[in-house]
Motif scaffolding. Structure first.
Motif, short mmCIF file in Angstrom:
data_model
loop_
_atom_site.label_atom_id
_atom_site.label_comp_id
_atom_site.label_asym_id
_atom_site.label_seq_id
_atom_site.Cartn_x
_atom_site.Cartn_y
_atom_site.Cartn_z
N TYR A 7 -20.31 -33.59 15.86
CA TYR A 7 -19.90 -34.97 16.15
C TYR A 7 -20.22 -35.32 17.61
O TYR A 7 -19.35 -35.68 18.39
CB TYR A 7 -18.42 -35.17 15.84
N LYS A 12 -12.53 -35.01 15.79
CA LYS A 12 -13.72 -34.19 15.51
C LYS A 12 -14.65 -34.17 16.71
O LYS A 12 -15.20 -33.12 17.08
CB LYS A 12 -14.45 -34.76 14.28
N ASP A 42 -15.72 -30.85 19.09
CA ASP A 42 -17.11 -30.44 19.31
C ASP A 42 -17.52 -30.55 20.78
O ASP A 42 -18.28 -29.71 21.28
CB ASP A 42 -18.04 -31.29 18.44
#
Length: 730
Positions: free
Chosen positions: A607, A260, A264
């Protein structure tokens, strides 16, 4: 001339020194005597050293009152006193010392007789006779509730007092007070004092509240010098830590968290800027007002490199970062610069360091360290930038005689800001960071002049005591460099200075869990503060200290270093692996995050770590989401997950490990760091849909396999002692 004291302290000390004082309970252990006395409104435990020195620790207090104490009950080394008072009923428990290093635990619980406010509470330690003494270290902000002091003279001794502030959560929650700045004082008026309550937030009548939970480690040694002081502090801290209640940890799915975070980091427009055709990471999400910084690029690149080496993979984002690094080199000065030279017009000078030629002392050293790490891995561009800049770094070191200010100008070396605070000096841990860079240069080139530079700088750390710490990651890098210097030169001074750096780190942690206010939403035990006076803990510095501790333990694997140092570093790592995911906004409730931030924007679905986690009554994330703190997961995964070729599982431990053989080797063998008196988590992590093989785990050459537990995700979980040899077979 005697030091002035308050009449309260003077009278209590005089009364406690009276020879005819009645003794309610008495206990002797390895030459120490422990006696319980009452003085009308107070109850005290008086400790008498073998040399007759005495210090009293308060057990109960009811102002302008007469306490009624029942006969104590003793069971399994634990004393319980029931004490009646006008303000309510006290229960006091004393856990008497049994270990090699005497450690007491004194816990005081009150059930108020009426709704009660505490506008003032006196400190709870009295050095009887008011001898000469010195406070070496005490609590700052919401760090550990510690007080380390020594008593001078023939009747001397030392004490490390640690208030278990976790236990005060009910008091803090009810009264809406903070546990920060509650332990300290000026000699001889020292100890813990309850935080004053507000008028409309009293304790409730009939409810029980812990008012104190103190752990007290004793020594009859008065350290003769700085190395002795540091060793004593670390040893006493470890002795208390072994007995301190510690929160349970949980396994966190770091492979999923990393995926994650990587998505990001690569795909969020707020993480990126573009200058002169190259892409650069912003320091903070959506911070387009600040030029790209070389420190930021390298602070992200190195953890990504750790990850791809572990994963045998490639990341295109790394090529983007490397493509823009050469732009930071200034040919006229012969060095890399902090800011991108083609975006200097964005610097508005609103802060003293945000000017084109102003350098924060550690901001030159840190990128050089990371460039050297890349160079040692064979990166030619990094090697060229490093070697082309090293001469300027040495010039700066010589100009400042290895004692760096906070800010200086790159072209003239004029000091812009000399001290962190008046009388506190500059960035005192930079000599250790510089020594690390010089060792890297020596390793890269074989030129002994760099080793000589490292030694000259390292010796500047002598005599700094607990004032050495400027920034956590730099102090931890210094510790590792000094251990390496010791291994190279065999000069004991460098090993002792490495301990000094470690002691400064552990002075600046939080050995309690902030379970009040917003603090109930995230674990904070053993969190580390980035600066000596920072009001919050920070993701970037914690991640780098975590990596530095791993590196220190690797270099120390076959060295004779302090057991206490091994224990504390391994435990910091264990708790960091449990806590670090809570720097990511999606792991936190939105109501505890600031709506307005200092730098950039805060995207609660991203994240990317927030820089700052605060005391439970304060919202977090107000500084911003630090893109340069993205190394969090990329540092943890390669250090705590061991891959097994051709099998549907990985081996995970929350302790650092040594000696894992290549992933195709069977059985898998490795050794845990840390201390056998504490335990670590071992997981055989299911990685695919295939059925797990029949697995066996053995510890310390044992013949009988450990019994594991199957988790709901299909993993197998085991508890293993620290410092253990582990074998996994299938």
């Amino acid at each position: 001339m005697a030091k002035p004291v308050s009449p309260w302290l003077y009278n209590i000390s005089k009364q406690l020194a009276a020879a005819e004082l009645p003794v309610i309970y008495e206990y002797e252990y390895v030459g120490y005597f422990f006696r319980v006395h009452t003085l009308a409104e107070t109850c005290w435990l008086v400790v008498t050293w073998t040399n007759k020195q005495q210090v009293a620790f308060r057990l109960a207090y009811s102002p302008e009152d007469l306490l009624a104490i029942e006969e104590p009950k003793e069971q399994d080394g634990k004393l319980t006193f029931l004490i009646g008072s006008g303000i309510g009923d006290y229960e006091v428990t004393c856990v008497l010392p049994k270990s090699e290093t005497p450690v007491l635990r004194l816990t005081t619980t009150l059930m108020p007789a009426t709704p009660m406010l505490f506008p003032y509470w006196p400190r709870d330690i009295v050095p009887i006779g008011l001898p000469q003494g010195e406070v070496k270290a005490s609590q700052v902000g919401t760090r550990s509730g510690q007080l380390y002091f020594t008593i001078a003279g023939a009747k001397g001794g030392s004490v490390l007092y640690m208030q278990n502030l976790t236990a005060l959560a009910d008091y803090n929650q009810q009264t809406e007070t903070s546990a920060g700045d509650t332990v300290g004082g000026e000699w001889p008026e020292i100890g813990f004092a309850l935080p004053p309550t507000l008028k409309n937030k009293p304790l409730e009548a009939g409810a029980s509240y812990i008012l104190s939970d103190a752990f007290i480690a004793l020594s009859d040694e008065v350290p003769a010098d700085e190395p002795a002081m540091v060793r004593q502090y670390l040893d006493l801290l470890a002795a208390i830590y072994l007995q301190l209640p510690k929160p349970a940890t949980e396994y966190k799915n770091w492979p999923e968290i990393l995926d994650k975070g990587l998505f990001d980091l690569q795909d969020s427009p707020g993480c990126w800027a573009q200058v002169a055709g190259n892409h650069y990471f912003n320091a903070y999400v959506c911070d387009y007002q600040t030029p790209p910084e070389i420190m930021v690029q390298l602070a992200i690149l190195l953890p990504l490199l750790d990850y791809v080496e572990w994963n045998d993979g490639e990341l295109s984002v790394m090529k983007k970062i490397k493509a823009g690094l050469e732009a930071f080199y200034n040919k006229d000065l012969g060095t890399i610069m902090r800011w991108h030279p083609q975006a200097l017009d964005k610097l508005n000078g609103e802060e003293e360091h945000k000017k084109p030629l102003v350098m924060d002392a550690w901001y030159l050293q840190h990128p050089l360290l990371n460039l050297s790490r890349l160079a040692l891995k064979g990166d030619k561009i990094a090697k060229q930038l490093f070697l082309d800049s090293i001469g300027f770094a040495i010039k700066v070191a010589h100009h400042f005689k290895y004692e760096w200010p906070v800010f200086y100008k790159m072209d003239t070396l004029e000091v812009v800001k000399a001290e962190t605070q008046p009388g506190k000096g500059g960035e005192k841990d930079v000599p250790g960071l510089y020594a690390h860079i010089m060792l890297q240069a020596w390793e890269l080139t074989g030129e002994k002049r760099y080793l000589a530079e490292a030694e000259k700088a390292a010796l500047k750390l002598k005599g700094l005591g607990f004032e050495l710490f400027y920034q956590a990651n730099n102090t931890s890098f210094s510790a590792g460099a000094l251990l390496r210097l010791y291994k190279i030169t065999k000069k004991e001074v460098y090993k002792e200075l490495s301990y000094l750096c470690l002691a400064n780190i552990f002075k600046n942690v939080r050995l309690w869990d902030c379970n009040y206010g917003y603090g109930v939403n995230f674990p904070s035990f053993f969190a580390l503060f980035p600066l000596s006076d920072a009001p919050y803990t920070a993701a970037y510095e914690e991640e780098e200290v975590f990596c530095a501790f791993h590196d220190y333990l690797r270099h120390a694997e076959d060295e004779d270093i302090l057991t206490s140092a091994r224990l504390l570093m391994a435990e910091y790592i264990r708790y960091l692996v449990d806590r670090a995911c809570y720097y990511y906004p999606p792991m936190l409730p939105k109501e505890m995050l600031e709506e307005k931030v200092k730098t950039g924007e805060l995207d609660t679905d991203l994240y990317i770590a927030v820089e700052d986690l605060h005391d439970g009554w304060e919202k977090s994330g107000g500084v911003g989401q630090e893109v340069y703190g993205a190394g969090n997961a990329f540092g943890i995964l390669p250090r705590h997950y061991m891959q097994v070729e051709g099998q549907p599982f990985m081996i995970y431990t929350d302790y650092p490990t040594y000696g894992f053989l290549p992933k195709k080797h069977r059985p898998a063998k490795f050794r845990l760091a840390g201390d056998g008196r504490l335990q670590a988590r071992l997981l055989l992590v299911k990685t695919g849909d295939d059925k797990m093989p029949v697995l066996s785990v053995f510890v310390n050459n044992g013949k009988e396999a450990l019994k594991g537990q199957k988790t709901k995700e299909g993993h197998l979980e085991y508890t293993v002692p620290g410092n253990a040899e582990v074998k996994v077979n299938w």
